[in-house]
Write a protein that holds these residues in place. Structure first.
Motif, mmCIF file in Angstrom:
data_model
loop_
_atom_site.group_PDB
_atom_site.id
_atom_site.type_symbol
_atom_site.label_atom_id
_atom_site.label_comp_id
_atom_site.label_asym_id
_atom_site.label_seq_id
_atom_site.Cartn_x
_atom_site.Cartn_y
_atom_site.Cartn_z
ATOM 1 N N UNK A 133 -76.683 61.650 52.140
ATOM 2 C CA UNK A 133 -76.445 61.705 50.705
ATOM 3 C C UNK A 133 -75.927 60.389 50.155
ATOM 4 N N UNK A 134 -75.532 60.409 48.896
ATOM 5 C CA UNK A 134 -75.038 59.208 48.225
ATOM 6 C C UNK A 134 -73.511 59.155 48.264
ATOM 7 N N UNK A 135 -72.957 58.112 47.649
ATOM 8 C CA UNK A 135 -71.502 57.983 47.588
ATOM 9 C C UNK A 135 -70.900 59.106 46.749
ATOM 10 N N UNK A 136 -69.733 59.559 47.138
ATOM 11 C CA UNK A 136 -69.035 60.584 46.369
ATOM 12 C C UNK A 136 -68.495 59.983 45.080
ATOM 13 N N UNK A 137 -68.187 60.836 44.114
ATOM 14 C CA UNK A 137 -67.588 60.356 42.868
ATOM 15 C C UNK A 137 -66.281 59.627 43.134
ATOM 16 N N UNK A 138 -65.529 60.134 44.096
ATOM 17 C CA UNK A 138 -64.258 59.505 44.446
ATOM 18 C C UNK A 138 -64.472 58.079 44.937
ATOM 19 N N UNK A 139 -65.490 57.880 45.774
ATOM 20 C CA UNK A 139 -65.753 56.541 46.301
ATOM 21 C C UNK A 139 -66.296 55.614 45.218
ATOM 22 N N UNK A 140 -67.099 56.147 44.309
ATOM 23 C CA UNK A 140 -67.570 55.342 43.176
ATOM 24 C C UNK A 140 -66.392 54.858 42.339
ATOM 25 N N UNK A 141 -65.435 55.751 42.105
ATOM 26 C CA UNK A 141 -64.229 55.368 41.362
ATOM 27 C C UNK A 141 -63.471 54.265 42.090
ATOM 28 N N UNK A 142 -63.394 54.376 43.423
ATOM 29 C CA UNK A 142 -62.692 53.365 44.212
ATOM 30 C C UNK A 142 -63.365 51.998 44.080
ATOM 31 N N UNK A 143 -64.690 51.993 44.157
ATOM 32 C CA UNK A 143 -65.439 50.738 44.060
ATOM 33 C C UNK A 143 -65.174 50.034 42.730
ATOM 34 N N UNK A 144 -65.251 50.782 41.645
ATOM 35 C CA UNK A 144 -65.088 50.160 40.330
ATOM 36 C C UNK A 144 -63.631 49.785 40.077
ATOM 37 N N UNK A 145 -62.712 50.558 40.609
ATOM 38 C CA UNK A 145 -61.292 50.208 40.511
ATOM 39 C C UNK A 145 -61.031 48.895 41.244
ATOM 40 N N UNK A 146 -61.644 48.741 42.430
ATOM 41 C CA UNK A 146 -61.471 47.527 43.225
ATOM 42 C C UNK A 146 -61.988 46.301 42.489
ATOM 43 N N UNK A 147 -63.172 46.431 41.885
ATOM 44 C CA UNK A 147 -63.779 45.302 41.178
ATOM 45 C C UNK A 147 -62.938 44.922 39.959
ATOM 46 N N UNK A 148 -62.474 45.925 39.221
ATOM 47 C CA UNK A 148 -61.643 45.634 38.042
ATOM 48 C C UNK A 148 -60.327 44.962 38.458
ATOM 49 N N UNK A 149 -59.718 45.477 39.521
ATOM 50 C CA UNK A 149 -58.446 44.911 39.989
ATOM 51 C C UNK A 149 -58.651 43.486 40.494
ATOM 52 N N UNK A 150 -59.784 43.233 41.115
ATOM 53 C CA UNK A 150 -60.110 41.899 41.626
ATOM 54 C C UNK A 150 -60.210 40.890 40.485
ATOM 55 N N UNK A 151 -60.925 41.254 39.433
ATOM 56 C CA UNK A 151 -61.082 40.330 38.308
ATOM 57 C C UNK A 151 -59.783 40.187 37.511
ATOM 58 N N UNK A 152 -58.986 41.235 37.464
ATOM 59 C CA UNK A 152 -57.666 41.125 36.830
ATOM 60 C C UNK A 152 -56.798 40.133 37.601
ATOM 61 N N UNK A 153 -56.895 40.188 38.929
ATOM 62 C CA UNK A 153 -56.162 39.246 39.782
ATOM 63 C C UNK A 153 -56.636 37.813 39.528
ATOM 64 N N UNK A 154 -57.957 37.617 39.443
ATOM 65 C CA UNK A 154 -58.502 36.278 39.198
ATOM 66 C C UNK A 154 -58.049 35.731 37.848
ATOM 67 N N UNK A 155 -57.965 36.630 36.866
ATOM 68 C CA UNK A 155 -57.517 36.219 35.534
ATOM 69 C C UNK A 155 -56.026 35.844 35.571
ATOM 70 N N UNK A 156 -55.233 36.628 36.276
ATOM 71 C CA UNK A 156 -53.787 36.356 36.359
ATOM 72 C C UNK A 156 -53.486 35.032 37.049
ATOM 73 N N UNK A 157 -54.339 34.665 38.005
ATOM 74 C CA UNK A 157 -54.124 33.422 38.755
ATOM 75 C C UNK A 157 -54.869 32.247 38.130
ATOM 76 N N UNK A 158 -55.437 32.466 36.926
ATOM 77 C CA UNK A 158 -56.154 31.414 36.184
ATOM 78 C C UNK A 158 -57.378 30.883 36.922
#
Length: 301
Positions: free
Chosen positions: A79-104
């Motif tokens: 099967x495909x990724x669970x909804x929970x795992x999809x949420x994790x993936x997008x949370x990770x990407x958003x947190x990553x770019x927030x980190x990049x923005x915070x560190x300029x």
């Protein structure tokens, strides 16, 4: 996802920096590994598209990755990724770019104007006491029964089971010590008579069979190679036990270590234990977390 190649040195560096950032924030080891792993998969796709600089990543590429993930096959089951795992993936990407923005590192955050609807996760399976009994009967090794005792009998989280050491299990006093749980909280868990017996049998009758010259002296559970048992190895062992039950309905369920923890919490509440006791048993900081965690009708409490 951990093995996906990243050839761009900047991407490699930022993934490692992100991991260190998460560690500094005090996130548990599971999150420290999983979130960078999700980012690695994203950057692997971006690299294939020819984008070689992080500041050039566009919002449309993130949206395309989200669409890709919704159809990507699950690597661990059919099967495909669970909804929970999809949420994790997008949370990770958003947190990553927030980190990049915070560190300029970037001046424009491509996730700032994206709204990803949080998908409703499938309700976690709770095993019946009959199914738990089947698991114990199907465990072919003393180690298998000890593992069931760790995650069902004592309700440990996956990372807590990975860290479990010899001096954390006191067979004489029938107490198990979690030295550093979620949020770095400590707790002491009573070991019931049967689980204590299973731990004792594994420790004195079987653990020695797995010891090698390189084996860690402090690890309570050792794998077949004599190393500390990892979370994935624990899950693999559980899946093997499930297959040996011969129970088709049980085999069709998506069962992981956390389902065992979820099940013991539910069974304790159904048997009339005060919710405050179960909160302490699980290591929850707030009572609300325990109430949401279980599927018990509050009329039974």
């Amino acid at each position: 996802m951990k093995s996906l190649p990243i050839y761009n040195h900047e991407y490699q560096k930022q993934i490692e920096n992100f991991r260190n950032y998460l560690k500094a924030l005090g996130l548990n080891e599971g999150s420290q590994n999983m979130l960078p792993s999700c980012v690695r998969e994203f950057l692997n796709q971006i690299e294939k598209q020819g984008t070689q600089q992080i500041q050039n990543i566009r919002q449309s590429q993130i949206q395309s990755h989200y669409e890709y993930l919704q159809h990507r096959p699950n690597q661990r089951r059919i099967g495909n990724l669970s909804n929970s795992m999809l949420n994790h993936h997008m949370y990770a990407i958003r947190k990553f770019f927030n980190y990049l923005e915070q560190t300029n590192t970037i001046t424009i955050n491509p996730t700032s104007n994206i709204e990803f609807k949080r998908l409703k996760s499938k309700q976690r399976e709770v095993l019946t006491t009959k199914e738990i009994k089947e698991l114990y009967e199907a465990a072919a090794t003393l180690r298998g029964k000890a593992i069931l005792g760790i995650f069902y009998g004592c309700g440990l989280r996956r990372t807590e089971g990975e860290k479990l050491n010899m001096n954390d299990v006191n067979l004489k006093t029938k107490l198990l010590y979690v030295r550093e749980g979620k949020g770095k909280r400590r707790r002491v868990i009573p070991i019931n008579k049967q689980v204590n017996e299973d731990f004792k049998n594994y420790l004195y009758c079987e653990r020695g069979e797995y010891i090698t010259i390189k084996s860690p002296k402090d690890a309570f559970i050792l794998n077949k190679k004599g190393n500390r048992m990892s979370g994935s190895s624990y899950n693999d062992t559980l899946k093997e036990i499930i297959q040996r039950t011969g129970d088709k309905e049980l085999q069709a369920k998506e069962i992981s270590l956390h389902n065992l923890r979820h099940s013991i919490a539910t069974h304790l509440l159904e048997n009339g234990l005060p919710v405050e006791y179960v909160r302490d048993f699980l290591g929850h900081q707030y009572l609300e977390a325990t109430q949401i965690y279980t599927r018990v009708n509050f009329n039974k409490l």
